[in-house]
Design an enzyme around this catalytic site. Structure first.
Site, PDB file in Angstrom:
ATOM      1  N   ASP A 123      12.120  -1.641  -0.490  1.00 44.43           N
ATOM      2  CA  ASP A 123      11.140  -1.485   0.601  1.00 44.43           C
ATOM      3  C   ASP A 123      11.879  -1.359   1.932  1.00 44.43           C
ATOM      4  O   ASP A 123      11.550  -0.503   2.756  1.00 44.43           O
ATOM      5  CB  ASP A 123      10.204  -2.708   0.684  1.00 44.43           C
ATOM      6  CG  ASP A 123       9.383  -2.940  -0.575  1.00 44.43           C
ATOM      7  OD1 ASP A 123       8.173  -2.756  -0.542  1.00 44.43           O
ATOM      8  OD2 ASP A 123       9.984  -3.314  -1.611  1.00 44.43           O
ATOM      9  N   GLU A 143       5.156  -0.135   7.178  1.00 37.97           N
ATOM     10  CA  GLU A 143       4.701  -1.444   6.686  1.00 37.97           C
ATOM     11  C   GLU A 143       5.686  -2.559   7.001  1.00 37.97           C
ATOM     12  O   GLU A 143       5.286  -3.663   7.367  1.00 37.97           O
ATOM     13  CB  GLU A 143       4.497  -1.383   5.163  1.00 37.97           C
ATOM     14  CG  GLU A 143       4.168  -2.747   4.574  1.00 37.97           C
ATOM     15  CD  GLU A 143       3.844  -2.726   3.093  1.00 37.97           C
ATOM     16  OE1 GLU A 143       3.944  -1.656   2.456  1.00 37.97           O
ATOM     17  OE2 GLU A 143       3.472  -3.805   2.587  1.00 37.97           O
ATOM     18  N   LEU A 145       7.283   1.813   0.000  1.00 43.71           N
ATOM     19  CA  LEU A 145       7.208   1.531  -1.441  1.00 43.71           C
ATOM     20  C   LEU A 145       5.852   0.892  -1.684  1.00 43.71           C
ATOM     21  O   LEU A 145       5.633  -0.264  -1.290  1.00 43.71           O
ATOM     22  CB  LEU A 145       8.356   0.594  -1.863  1.00 43.71           C
ATOM     23  CG  LEU A 145       8.679   0.494  -3.352  1.00 43.71           C
ATOM     24  CD1 LEU A 145       9.981  -0.270  -3.584  1.00 43.71           C
ATOM     25  CD2 LEU A 145       7.583  -0.089  -4.190  1.00 43.71           C
ATOM     26  N   ASP A 146       4.958   1.625  -2.258  1.00 42.80           N
ATOM     27  CA  ASP A 146       3.631   1.099  -2.586  1.00 42.80           C
ATOM     28  C   ASP A 146       3.657   0.664  -4.048  1.00 42.80           C
ATOM     29  O   ASP A 146       4.097   1.435  -4.913  1.00 42.80           O
ATOM     30  CB  ASP A 146       2.587   2.200  -2.349  1.00 42.80           C
ATOM     31  CG  ASP A 146       1.173   1.719  -2.615  1.00 42.80           C
ATOM     32  OD1 ASP A 146       0.830   0.597  -2.181  1.00 42.80           O
ATOM     33  OD2 ASP A 146       0.401   2.469  -3.237  1.00 42.80           O
ATOM     34  N   THR A 176       4.879  -2.740  -4.826  1.00 39.99           N
ATOM     35  CA  THR A 176       6.118  -3.540  -4.903  1.00 39.99           C
ATOM     36  C   THR A 176       6.070  -4.567  -6.034  1.00 39.99           C
ATOM     37  O   THR A 176       7.045  -4.762  -6.759  1.00 39.99           O
ATOM     38  CB  THR A 176       6.372  -4.253  -3.559  1.00 39.99           C
ATOM     39  OG1 THR A 176       6.460  -3.260  -2.541  1.00 39.99           O
ATOM     40  CG2 THR A 176       7.655  -5.057  -3.579  1.00 39.99           C
ATOM     41  N   THR A 212      -7.216  -2.698  -8.716  1.00 38.03           N
ATOM     42  CA  THR A 212      -5.971  -3.461  -8.596  1.00 38.03           C
ATOM     43  C   THR A 212      -5.595  -4.191  -9.891  1.00 38.03           C
ATOM     44  O   THR A 212      -6.467  -4.628 -10.650  1.00 38.03           O
ATOM     45  CB  THR A 212      -6.092  -4.479  -7.450  1.00 38.03           C
ATOM     46  OG1 THR A 212      -4.870  -5.166  -7.288  1.00 38.03           O
ATOM     47  CG2 THR A 212      -7.206  -5.492  -7.702  1.00 38.03           C
ATOM     48  N   HIS A 214      -4.141  -7.919  -7.317  1.00 35.46           N
ATOM     49  CA  HIS A 214      -4.858  -8.513  -6.184  1.00 35.46           C
ATOM     50  C   HIS A 214      -6.353  -8.587  -6.446  1.00 35.46           C
ATOM     51  O   HIS A 214      -7.168  -8.268  -5.582  1.00 35.46           O
ATOM     52  CB  HIS A 214      -4.579  -7.720  -4.907  1.00 35.46           C
ATOM     53  CG  HIS A 214      -3.125  -7.677  -4.524  1.00 35.46           C
ATOM     54  ND1 HIS A 214      -2.314  -6.587  -4.735  1.00 35.46           N
ATOM     55  CD2 HIS A 214      -2.336  -8.614  -3.950  1.00 35.46           C
ATOM     56  CE1 HIS A 214      -1.092  -6.848  -4.303  1.00 35.46           C
ATOM     57  NE2 HIS A 214      -1.073  -8.074  -3.824  1.00 35.46           N
ATOM     58  N   LYS A 221      -3.246   4.832  -7.724  1.00 38.86           N
ATOM     59  CA  LYS A 221      -4.654   4.871  -8.150  1.00 38.86           C
ATOM     60  C   LYS A 221      -5.362   6.118  -7.600  1.00 38.86           C
ATOM     61  O   LYS A 221      -6.162   6.733  -8.299  1.00 38.86           O
ATOM     62  CB  LYS A 221      -5.367   3.578  -7.728  1.00 38.86           C
ATOM     63  CG  LYS A 221      -4.981   2.422  -8.666  1.00 38.86           C
ATOM     64  CD  LYS A 221      -5.778   1.172  -8.402  1.00 38.86           C
ATOM     65  CE  LYS A 221      -5.238   0.336  -7.299  1.00 38.86           C
ATOM     66  NZ  LYS A 221      -4.010  -0.398  -7.651  1.00 38.86           N
ATOM     67  N   ASP A 254      -1.368   2.293   3.218  1.00 41.22           N
ATOM     68  CA  ASP A 254      -1.673   2.491   1.790  1.00 41.22           C
ATOM     69  C   ASP A 254      -2.591   3.687   1.580  1.00 41.22           C
ATOM     70  O   ASP A 254      -2.568   4.309   0.521  1.00 41.22           O
ATOM     71  CB  ASP A 254      -2.388   1.257   1.216  1.00 41.22           C
ATOM     72  CG  ASP A 254      -1.488   0.050   1.138  1.00 41.22           C
ATOM     73  OD1 ASP A 254      -0.428   0.164   0.513  1.00 41.22           O
ATOM     74  OD2 ASP A 254      -1.853  -1.003   1.705  1.00 41.22           O
TER      75      ASP A 254
END
Ligand code: AMP
Ligand code: MG
Ligand code: MG
Length: 323
Positions: free
Chosen positions: A66, A89, A134-135, A137, A210, A213, A239, A262
């Site tokens: 990241d 981010e 980096l989405d 993580t 998700t 989360h 997604k 995101d």
């Protein structure tokens, strides 16, 4: 059926004053930079030294990938576009910039297209670039590598208008001979490149949400959509790609937590193909430089039937997830 499936060639030109409109130059630079960042993500994983730090508990992690990918993207773009606002981010590390992480080439494939009329005279001060280096993580640290994406979104006057997604581990299970990684990009009013859409099954409803989360609101809203199948996977970029590619009908995330970095790039690419990404009330997301970062109203992304998903959202969930 395949739609909008033009292959992205990896030819590049040296950066310079090409005379192309700012939005095209930004996307051309972002394609090259996202590929470099994707390579960094793979290199860190191969090194075995992920350097995991908890930002806000065990479900909000940061790794060396990241940090280094953010440095690559933000430094490379800010040197080429010093007057453009870039919001990433991760906090800057304060360490000396590793010049080997920089990328200054422009993708020729992007520079070849004709910029949509309404974006031809955009100025530096109208633009905010939203960067998620980096989405996914959490999934990266757990080895769910195809959930990971690098996201660079371009907003003009608060609207997501262009996006670049690099998926560093695309094809990683395909075996020798398959090209590892891919880059997709799109501009609203022009179309998207590097993605293939297959029509999703008509006889069942597939919803993605998700993996790491979840909470009661997420579960309640998913149930309300009466899905035949739920894909619980990591990453907002991943997604939205499932929706774009017809592997899911909708991405439903009825809780805060997801941020502007995101959604900006995935929203622009989905929109360029005719889909929609809003909060769970149907409001457009805003991407001005001073906007609050969390998408407090949640996220709903669809290729079609967006209003149906909005109409199924329980009132109790809407009352709890305010824009
Ligand atoms: P997920 O679908 O869980 O991969 O989340 C999509 C994006 O939103 C990722 O960048 C997550 O880090 C972020 N996100 C979602 N929920 C939360 C949360 N509760 N705390 C921190 N980040 C979150
Ligand atoms: Mg993310
Ligand atoms: Mg991230």
């Amino acid at each position: 059926m395949r739609l909008h499936c033009r292959l992205l060639l990896h030819s590049v030109a040296m950066a310079g004053n090409t005379g192309a409109p700012l939005v095209l130059r930004l996307v051309a630079a972002s394609v090259s930079v996202a590929e470099k960042a994707g390579a960094i993500v793979r290199n860190v994983f191969n090194s075995g030294e992920l350097g995991v730090v908890e930002k806000d508990g065990k479900n909000d992690l940061q790794t060396q990938a990241d940090r280094s990918a953010q440095e690559c993207i933000v430094q490379s773009l800010s040197r080429q576009f010093p007057k453009v606002t870039i919001i990433g981010e991760e906090e800057p590390t304060g360490e000396t910039v590793d010049e080997s992480h920089l990328e200054t080439r422009l993708s020729e494939e992007v520079l070849k297209v004709v910029c949509p009329q309404n974006l031809q005279s955009v100025k530096d001060e109208d633009v905010v670039v939203w960067v998620d280096p980096l989405d996914g993580t959490k999934e990266y640290t757990e080895g769910f590598l195809d959930h990971v994406t690098v996201l660079i979104g371009v907003a003009v006057n608060g609207k997501a208008v262009a996006g670049v997604i690099n998926q560093p581990y695309y094809n990683y299970k395909a075996g020798p001979g398959a090209t590892l990684g891919r880059t997709m990009w799109g501009i609203v009013g022009l179309g998207a490149f590097g993605v293939e859409r297959l029509v999703p099954p008509a006889d069942k409803r597939i919803v993605t949400t998700t993996r790491s989360h979840s909470n009661k609101l997420v579960t309640e809203s998913i149930e309300a959509m009466q899905p035949d199948e739920v894909l619980r996977v990591g990453g907002a970029g991943h997604k939205v790609l499932l929706v774009i590619e017809g592997k899911a009908h909708a991405y439903v995330f009825a809780t805060p937590g997801c941020k502007k970095w995101d959604t900006c790039a995935p929203e622009a690419i989905l929109h360029a193909l005719g889909g929609r990404l809003t909060d769970i009330h149907g409001n457009a997301l805003q991407y001005h430089r001073d906007v609050k970062h969390p998408n407090t109203g949640g996220v709903l992304a669809t290729y079609s039937d967006h209003d149906w998903y909005l109409s199924r959202m329980p009132e109790s969930v809407k009352a709890a997830v305010k824009p």
